[in-house]
Scaffold this active site. Structure first.
Site, PDB file in Angstrom:
ATOM      1  N   HIS A  68       0.818  -1.203   0.000  1.00  0.00           N
ATOM      2  CA  HIS A  68       0.000   0.000   0.000  1.00  0.00           C
ATOM      3  C   HIS A  68       0.857   1.260   0.000  1.00  0.00           C
ATOM      4  O   HIS A  68       0.388   2.321  -0.434  1.00  0.00           O
ATOM      5  CB  HIS A  68      -0.955  -0.010   1.197  1.00  0.00           C
ATOM      6  CG  HIS A  68      -2.135  -0.901   0.989  1.00  0.00           C
ATOM      7  ND1 HIS A  68      -3.426  -0.539   1.321  1.00  0.00           N
ATOM      8  CD2 HIS A  68      -2.233  -2.155   0.469  1.00  0.00           C
ATOM      9  CE1 HIS A  68      -4.262  -1.524   1.010  1.00  0.00           C
ATOM     10  NE2 HIS A  68      -3.556  -2.519   0.503  1.00  0.00           N
ATOM     11  N   ASP A  69       2.072   1.165   0.484  1.00  0.00           N
ATOM     12  CA  ASP A  69       2.988   2.301   0.393  1.00  0.00           C
ATOM     13  C   ASP A  69       3.470   2.476  -1.041  1.00  0.00           C
ATOM     14  O   ASP A  69       3.371   3.556  -1.626  1.00  0.00           O
ATOM     15  CB  ASP A  69       4.171   2.106   1.340  1.00  0.00           C
ATOM     16  CG  ASP A  69       5.081   3.322   1.391  1.00  0.00           C
ATOM     17  OD1 ASP A  69       4.562   4.455   1.331  1.00  0.00           O
ATOM     18  OD2 ASP A  69       6.304   3.152   1.507  1.00  0.00           O
ATOM     19  N   GLY A  74       4.851   5.716  -5.045  1.00  0.00           N
ATOM     20  CA  GLY A  74       6.151   5.098  -4.831  1.00  0.00           C
ATOM     21  C   GLY A  74       6.419   4.687  -3.401  1.00  0.00           C
ATOM     22  O   GLY A  74       5.676   5.022  -2.476  1.00  0.00           O
ATOM     23  N   ASP A  76       7.795   5.349  -0.469  1.00  0.00           N
ATOM     24  CA  ASP A  76       8.356   6.543   0.172  1.00  0.00           C
ATOM     25  C   ASP A  76       7.941   6.721   1.627  1.00  0.00           C
ATOM     26  O   ASP A  76       8.179   7.774   2.226  1.00  0.00           O
ATOM     27  CB  ASP A  76       7.969   7.791  -0.619  1.00  0.00           C
ATOM     28  CG  ASP A  76       6.454   7.986  -0.717  1.00  0.00           C
ATOM     29  OD1 ASP A  76       5.699   7.185  -0.118  1.00  0.00           O
ATOM     30  OD2 ASP A  76       6.025   8.942  -1.400  1.00  0.00           O
ATOM     31  N   SER A  78       5.056   7.191   2.790  1.00  0.00           N
ATOM     32  CA  SER A  78       3.945   8.135   2.972  1.00  0.00           C
ATOM     33  C   SER A  78       2.765   7.503   3.696  1.00  0.00           C
ATOM     34  O   SER A  78       2.017   8.188   4.404  1.00  0.00           O
ATOM     35  CB  SER A  78       3.496   8.701   1.622  1.00  0.00           C
ATOM     36  OG  SER A  78       3.063   7.673   0.754  1.00  0.00           O
ATOM     37  N   HIS A 195      -1.189 -13.330  -0.470  1.00  0.00           N
ATOM     38  CA  HIS A 195      -2.407 -13.720   0.236  1.00  0.00           C
ATOM     39  C   HIS A 195      -2.336 -15.143   0.780  1.00  0.00           C
ATOM     40  O   HIS A 195      -3.333 -15.653   1.296  1.00  0.00           O
ATOM     41  CB  HIS A 195      -3.624 -13.554  -0.683  1.00  0.00           C
ATOM     42  CG  HIS A 195      -4.039 -12.136  -0.853  1.00  0.00           C
ATOM     43  ND1 HIS A 195      -5.102 -11.753  -1.636  1.00  0.00           N
ATOM     44  CD2 HIS A 195      -3.516 -10.981  -0.342  1.00  0.00           C
ATOM     45  CE1 HIS A 195      -5.225 -10.429  -1.599  1.00  0.00           C
ATOM     46  NE2 HIS A 195      -4.269  -9.941  -0.827  1.00  0.00           N
ATOM     47  N   THR A 196      -1.194 -15.763   0.690  1.00  0.00           N
ATOM     48  CA  THR A 196      -0.997 -17.041   1.368  1.00  0.00           C
ATOM     49  C   THR A 196      -0.866 -16.838   2.870  1.00  0.00           C
ATOM     50  O   THR A 196      -0.923 -17.796   3.637  1.00  0.00           O
ATOM     51  CB  THR A 196       0.245 -17.767   0.815  1.00  0.00           C
ATOM     52  OG1 THR A 196       0.316 -19.070   1.392  1.00  0.00           O
ATOM     53  CG2 THR A 196       1.532 -17.029   1.153  1.00  0.00           C
ATOM     54  N   ASP A 242      -5.797 -17.743   2.968  1.00  0.00           N
ATOM     55  CA  ASP A 242      -5.367 -19.086   2.554  1.00  0.00           C
ATOM     56  C   ASP A 242      -6.042 -20.064   3.512  1.00  0.00           C
ATOM     57  O   ASP A 242      -5.715 -20.110   4.699  1.00  0.00           O
ATOM     58  CB  ASP A 242      -3.841 -19.185   2.639  1.00  0.00           C
ATOM     59  CG  ASP A 242      -3.292 -20.577   2.350  1.00  0.00           C
ATOM     60  OD1 ASP A 242      -4.077 -21.541   2.342  1.00  0.00           O
ATOM     61  OD2 ASP A 242      -2.081 -20.702   2.163  1.00  0.00           O
ATOM     62  N   ASP A 250       3.556 -20.073   1.603  1.00  0.00           N
ATOM     63  CA  ASP A 250       3.766 -21.213   0.704  1.00  0.00           C
ATOM     64  C   ASP A 250       2.930 -21.012  -0.549  1.00  0.00           C
ATOM     65  O   ASP A 250       2.390 -19.926  -0.773  1.00  0.00           O
ATOM     66  CB  ASP A 250       3.418 -22.533   1.411  1.00  0.00           C
ATOM     67  CG  ASP A 250       2.024 -22.520   2.032  1.00  0.00           C
ATOM     68  OD1 ASP A 250       1.114 -21.884   1.452  1.00  0.00           O
ATOM     69  OD2 ASP A 250       1.834 -23.146   3.094  1.00  0.00           O
TER      70      ASP A 250
END
Length: 322
Positions: A68-69, A74, A76, A78, A195-196, A242, A250
């Site tokens: 999400h950063d 970029g 950074d 933020s 998302h595992t 998962d 994994d």
């Protein structure tokens, strides 16, 4: 005349030296702090290890925070900035509000790092290292994190609302979203493997478990038990992304997709008859290939528009500009 020529030559040489220095400053490198803070990596890992020992879910949260950063103007730092009466950060953007978590762990890392190397390590780099350590501590691969980022003095809530993929996205929307960040379809499928680990809230998958047909019936029924149909009930209830090994990094996430047990609509889109089906099948049977592509994609994502050289700053407190 000779003096004039010599002066011009000197200025030209000086110019190219400055350009060279500027370009070298713009290059991230795993050895950026090797001299200035040789104990950086074990210090960060110790805090991340402690946080995951207390709550395994935190590994997925720290990894998600790095995503999400980087996807908002970029990598950074933020995303770490708090709102104030005169400053609007990204924490209250729709994809982040009451969802993004782990900020206190970054604070703890920053405090520990400041004790050994005051004023040297950026919050943006701390976040990149914490993401790598989260993966590795939860039995995933490791890699050399490229460093040298500096911290933004600004943030963009509007960009956070626009640039971050939603759990309702179609495959074409996901591909476009990643392409806008310079990431390929292979990067998309590999990075989705994050998302595992981790969990999602009921509000993000309610529509899928009640309304979609490309979902395993028993899986949907299990999820419905803790995610009521009514939109005003149980929104914050959690379910693992998962279904098999939510605390291990994994390749079983991809096996879930093939079994139509993707929790989010956007997850299952990766195995829905489209162009990414073949890669999901490959990762489901070849964990080494998944790990290799995931590492490549993480390093590539970490290169998205970093602030380097004299741009930005090194924050004393990750939650506010100096």
């Amino acid at each position: 005349m000779a003096s004039y020529v010599s002066s011009v030559a000197f200025l030209i040489i000086a110019y190219f030296v400055m350009v060279s220095i500027g370009n070298s400053n713009a290059q991230l490198t795993p050895n950026f702090y090797s001299t200035s803070c040789p104990k950086l990596f074990p210090t960060v890992r110790s805090v991340v290890q402690s946080a995951i020992n207390k709550e395994a879910r935190m590994g997925g949260s720290l990894l998600r925070m790095f995503f999400h950063d980087c996807f908002v103007n970029g990598c950074d730092g933020s995303v770490l900035l708090d709102d104030t009466s005169t400053f609007t950060g990204e924490k209250n953007a729709f994809p982040n509000k009451n969802s993004l978590r782990g900020f206190e762990v970054i604070d703890q890392i920053k405090t520990a790092v400041e004790k050994i190397c005051p004023g040297i390590i950026s919050c943006a780099d701390i976040l990149a290292i914490a993401a790598r350590d989260s993966v590795n501590i939860l039995k995933g691969p490791t890699w050399n994190v490229k460093l040298g980022r500096r911290d933004a003095k600004t943030a963009s809530q509007s960009a956070a609302n626009t640039n971050l993929a939603a759990p309702t996205f179609s495959l074409s929307a996901l591909i476009s979203n990643f392409k806008n960040q310079g990431l390929s379809t292979t990067d998309l499928v590999a990075l989705s493997g994050a998302h595992t680990i981790g969990q999602a809230t009921c509000v993000t998958f309610r529509t899928r478990i009640y309304n979609e047909s490309n979902i395993d019936a028993s899986f949907a029924k299990t999820r419905q038990a803790t995610c009521p149909r009514a939109s005003n009930t149980g929104n914050a209830n959690l379910a693992p992304l998962d279904v098999q090994t939510p605390n291990n990094f994994d390749n079983l996430y991809y096996k879930d997709l093939i079994s139509q047990k993707g929790l989010l609509h956007s997850d299952q889109q990766l195995f829905s008859g489209g162009s990414t089906n073949a890669l999901v099948q490959t990762y489901s049977t070849n964990p080494a290939r998944f790990n290799a592509d995931f590492i490549t994609a993480m390093i590539k994502m970490g290169d998205i528009k970093p602030l380097t050289g004299t741009s930005g700053e090194v924050r004393k407190n990750c939650r506010k500009i100096n």
